[in-house]
Design a protein around this motif. Structure first.
Motif, PDB file in Angstrom:
ATOM      1  N   HIS A  26       1.003  -1.289   0.060  1.00 11.44           N
ATOM      2  CA  HIS A  26      -0.072   0.090  -0.113  1.00 11.44           C
ATOM      3  C   HIS A  26       0.983   1.231   0.080  1.00 11.44           C
ATOM      4  N   VAL A  27       1.982   1.109  -0.794  1.00  8.13           N
ATOM      5  CA  VAL A  27       2.756   2.639  -1.102  1.00  8.13           C
ATOM      6  C   VAL A  27       2.841   2.636  -2.474  1.00  8.13           C
ATOM      7  N   THR A  28       3.603   3.660  -3.094  1.00  8.99           N
ATOM      8  CA  THR A  28       3.664   3.888  -4.417  1.00  8.99           C
ATOM      9  C   THR A  28       4.894   3.244  -5.076  1.00  8.99           C
ATOM     10  N   GLN A  29       5.076   3.052  -6.154  1.00  7.24           N
ATOM     11  CA  GLN A  29       6.084   2.276  -6.916  1.00  7.24           C
ATOM     12  C   GLN A  29       7.236   3.113  -6.689  1.00  7.24           C
ATOM     13  N   THR A  30       7.180   4.453  -6.705  1.00  4.83           N
ATOM     14  CA  THR A  30       8.278   5.255  -6.689  1.00  4.83           C
ATOM     15  C   THR A  30       8.953   4.936  -5.048  1.00  4.83           C
ATOM     16  N   SER A  31       8.122   4.745  -4.021  1.00  2.00           N
ATOM     17  CA  SER A  31       8.589   4.442  -2.613  1.00  2.00           C
ATOM     18  C   SER A  31       9.368   2.971  -2.458  1.00  2.00           C
ATOM     19  N   VAL A  32       8.985   2.169  -3.318  1.00  2.00           N
ATOM     20  CA  VAL A  32       9.357   0.845  -3.329  1.00  2.00           C
ATOM     21  C   VAL A  32      10.775   0.751  -3.947  1.00  2.00           C
ATOM     22  N   SER A  33      10.797   1.679  -5.051  1.00  3.19           N
ATOM     23  CA  SER A  33      12.199   1.750  -5.892  1.00  3.19           C
ATOM     24  C   SER A  33      13.239   2.523  -4.846  1.00  3.19           C
ATOM     25  N   ALA A  34      12.528   3.543  -4.068  1.00  2.00           N
ATOM     26  CA  ALA A  34      13.490   4.157  -3.203  1.00  2.00           C
ATOM     27  C   ALA A  34      14.230   3.390  -2.249  1.00  2.00           C
ATOM     28  N   ARG A  35      13.210   2.666  -1.591  1.00  2.00           N
ATOM     29  CA  ARG A  35      13.595   1.814  -0.360  1.00  2.00           C
ATOM     30  C   ARG A  35      14.789   0.607  -1.013  1.00  2.00           C
ATOM     31  N   VAL A  36      14.633   0.344  -2.067  1.00  2.00           N
ATOM     32  CA  VAL A  36      15.635  -0.633  -2.941  1.00  2.00           C
ATOM     33  C   VAL A  36      16.987   0.243  -3.080  1.00  2.00           C
ATOM     34  N   ARG A  37      16.893   1.239  -3.462  1.00  2.00           N
ATOM     35  CA  ARG A  37      18.227   2.069  -3.601  1.00  2.00           C
ATOM     36  C   ARG A  37      18.722   2.191  -2.190  1.00  2.00           C
ATOM     37  N   THR A  38      17.924   2.617  -1.164  1.00  2.00           N
ATOM     38  CA  THR A  38      18.764   2.667   0.317  1.00  2.00           C
ATOM     39  C   THR A  38      19.159   1.136   0.560  1.00  2.00           C
ATOM     40  N   MET A  39      18.442   0.148   0.412  1.00  2.00           N
ATOM     41  CA  MET A  39      19.152  -1.025   0.786  1.00  2.00           C
ATOM     42  C   MET A  39      20.568  -1.376  -0.052  1.00  2.00           C
ATOM     43  N   GLU A  40      20.269  -1.007  -1.290  1.00  2.00           N
ATOM     44  CA  GLU A  40      21.494  -1.353  -2.052  1.00  2.00           C
ATOM     45  C   GLU A  40      22.804  -0.422  -1.652  1.00  2.00           C
ATOM     46  N   GLU A  41      22.577   0.720  -1.061  1.00  2.00           N
ATOM     47  CA  GLU A  41      23.433   1.608  -0.878  1.00  2.00           C
ATOM     48  C   GLU A  41      23.911   1.117   0.640  1.00  2.00           C
ATOM     49  N   GLN A  42      23.149   0.779   1.308  1.00  2.00           N
ATOM     50  CA  GLN A  42      23.766   0.324   2.773  1.00  2.00           C
ATOM     51  C   GLN A  42      24.550  -0.999   2.562  1.00  2.00           C
ATOM     52  N   LEU A  43      24.181  -1.921   1.506  1.00  2.00           N
ATOM     53  CA  LEU A  43      24.734  -3.211   1.572  1.00  2.00           C
ATOM     54  C   LEU A  43      25.893  -3.364   0.427  1.00  2.00           C
ATOM     55  N   GLY A  44      26.099  -2.091  -0.358  1.00  2.00           N
ATOM     56  CA  GLY A  44      26.951  -1.912  -1.141  1.00  2.00           C
ATOM     57  C   GLY A  44      27.047  -2.554  -2.392  1.00  2.00           C
ATOM     58  N   GLN A  45      25.756  -3.515  -2.912  1.00  2.00           N
ATOM     59  CA  GLN A  45      25.762  -4.295  -3.735  1.00  2.00           C
ATOM     60  C   GLN A  45      24.318  -4.145  -4.453  1.00  2.00           C
ATOM     61  N   PRO A  46      24.059  -4.354  -5.735  1.00  2.00           N
ATOM     62  CA  PRO A  46      22.793  -4.173  -6.280  1.00  2.00           C
ATOM     63  C   PRO A  46      21.958  -5.456  -6.101  1.00  2.00           C
ATOM     64  N   LEU A  47      20.713  -5.561  -5.742  1.00  2.00           N
ATOM     65  CA  LEU A  47      20.229  -6.574  -5.353  1.00  2.00           C
ATOM     66  C   LEU A  47      19.129  -7.282  -6.214  1.00  2.00           C
ATOM     67  N   PHE A  48      18.490  -6.483  -7.302  1.00  2.00           N
ATOM     68  CA  PHE A  48      17.919  -7.031  -8.232  1.00  2.00           C
ATOM     69  C   PHE A  48      17.901  -6.322  -9.626  1.00  2.00           C
ATOM     70  N   VAL A  49      17.475  -7.145 -10.588  1.00  2.00           N
ATOM     71  CA  VAL A  49      17.618  -6.624 -11.753  1.00  2.00           C
ATOM     72  C   VAL A  49      16.182  -6.657 -12.510  1.00  2.00           C
ATOM     73  N   ARG A  50      15.980  -5.457 -13.187  1.00  2.00           N
ATOM     74  CA  ARG A  50      14.458  -5.207 -13.580  1.00  2.00           C
ATOM     75  C   ARG A  50      14.596  -5.485 -14.924  1.00  2.00           C
ATOM     76  N   ASN A  51      13.244  -6.091 -15.308  1.00  2.00           N
ATOM     77  CA  ASN A  51      13.099  -6.565 -16.994  1.00  2.00           C
ATOM     78  C   ASN A  51      11.801  -6.534 -17.284  1.00  2.00           C
ATOM     79  N   LYS A  52      11.226  -6.902 -18.209  1.00  2.00           N
ATOM     80  CA  LYS A  52       9.605  -6.819 -18.769  1.00  2.00           C
ATOM     81  C   LYS A  52       9.072  -7.597 -17.916  1.00  2.00           C
TER      82      LYS A  52
END
Length: 305
Positions: A26-52
């Motif tokens: 129940h949040v916006t897709q923009t919020s989800v993307s922002a949370r993923v970026r925060t996690m990746e910054e904290q962990l120092g690694q990309p977590l997901f690859v997005r595709n079709k």
């Protein structure tokens, strides 16, 4: 790490999409993307690859997955312990493997409410690996499982030496027929032993992933299969099921698994209840066996000593 970040990560893994994860949370897709970026910054690694098709885990995401689950589980456990219900001094959480919970878990809950009413109870039914993970993570105090794997920091105690016995709705069955046989999934050890004893039944047309499901099926539709002796004893005594003569029995023990560093007071109360309820099951099995043995003995003629 913020628990909301871990929840977001798990929602993406479960749904396979940033969009569907946003709908679930129940949040916006923009919020989800922002949370993923925060996690990746904290962990120092990309977590997901997005595709079709949505979103897929990268190797770093695969490695982070069990830790994310543990973070959420430990948080839920902490929340439960802090929010102890009024009148209770602590919360005790117990999980049971799906094929073992009945009738042990309801009996244990009744015993605990009578003998340790100061403890609030939390119960769950799940797969054995998940239960052991939760005990190791401190989410569960005790797990009841069949054939647990030894893990550092966990103690294992035998509770019940249960047996699997072959029963049928047809009293005339002497040799099981594949056509009306229900092959129940009691785990790899049983499957191996069962395959050696009954190779022709391995590909029976009906297979049940759970013992209770298979039992309900044969009680309604008729058939033959292996089930826990303690569970079918009442049906045997009532004449709804019959033991198949000469069929081999297979051991299906139940173990209590708990952390070596668990809080002793609440843990000892819970274990005492489990031992007592398990002992009750053993007495029930012995009584059922005695009834069955007596039923096979020839009756004396009336008027004769």
């Amino acid at each position: 790490m913020d628990i909301a970040l871990a929840r977001t990560f798990l929602a993406i893994v479960d749904t396979g999409s940033f969009l569907r994860a946003s709908e679930r949370l129940h949040v916006t897709q923009t919020s989800v993307s922002a949370r993923v970026r925060t996690m990746e910054e904290q962990l120092g690694q990309p977590l997901f690859v997005r595709n079709k098709a949505g979103a897929a885990l990268l190797p770093a995401g695969e490695r982070f997955l069990p830790h994310a689950r543990t973070l959420v589980q430990v948080w839920e456990r902490a929340r439960q312990q802090v929010a102890v219900p009024s009148g209770s001094r602590a919360v005790l959480a117990l999980g049971c493997e799906i094929s073992l919970w009945q009738p042990l878990l309801p009996r244990w809950m009744t015993w605990m409410r009578s003998h340790a009413p100061e403890l609030a109870l939390r119960t769950a039914v799940s797969a054995p690996r998940e239960l052991l993970d939760q005990v190791a993570a401190g989410v569960l105090d005790i797990a009841i499982v069949y054939a647990p794997q030894q893990r550092p920091g966990l103690r294992v105690e035998l509770l019940i030496e249960e047996k699997l016995v072959m029963v049928s709705t047809d009293a005339s069955v002497r040799s099981p027929r594949a056509a009306d046989y229900v092959n129940v999934d009691w785990g790899p050890e049983f499957e191996q032993q069962h395959g050696l004893a009954f190779p022709a039944l391995s590909n029976a047309p009906v297979r049940a992933g759970l013992g209770p499901m298979g039992l309900e099926y044969i009680l309604g539709a008729g058939g033959t299969g292996y089930f826990r002796q303690e569970v079918v004893s009442a049906h045997i005594e009532a004449g709804r099921l019959y033991r198949v003569p000469g069929a081999p029995e297979f051991l299906y023990p139940a173990y209590a698994v708990y952390a070596a560093h668990a809080a002793p007071a609440a843990l000892e109360s819970a274990l005492a209840g489990l031992r007592q309820c398990a002992d009750g099951e053993r007495h029930t099995e012995a009584a059922s066996a005695a009834v069955e043995t007596l039923g096979k003995k020839p009756r004396r003629a009336a008027g004769k000593s």
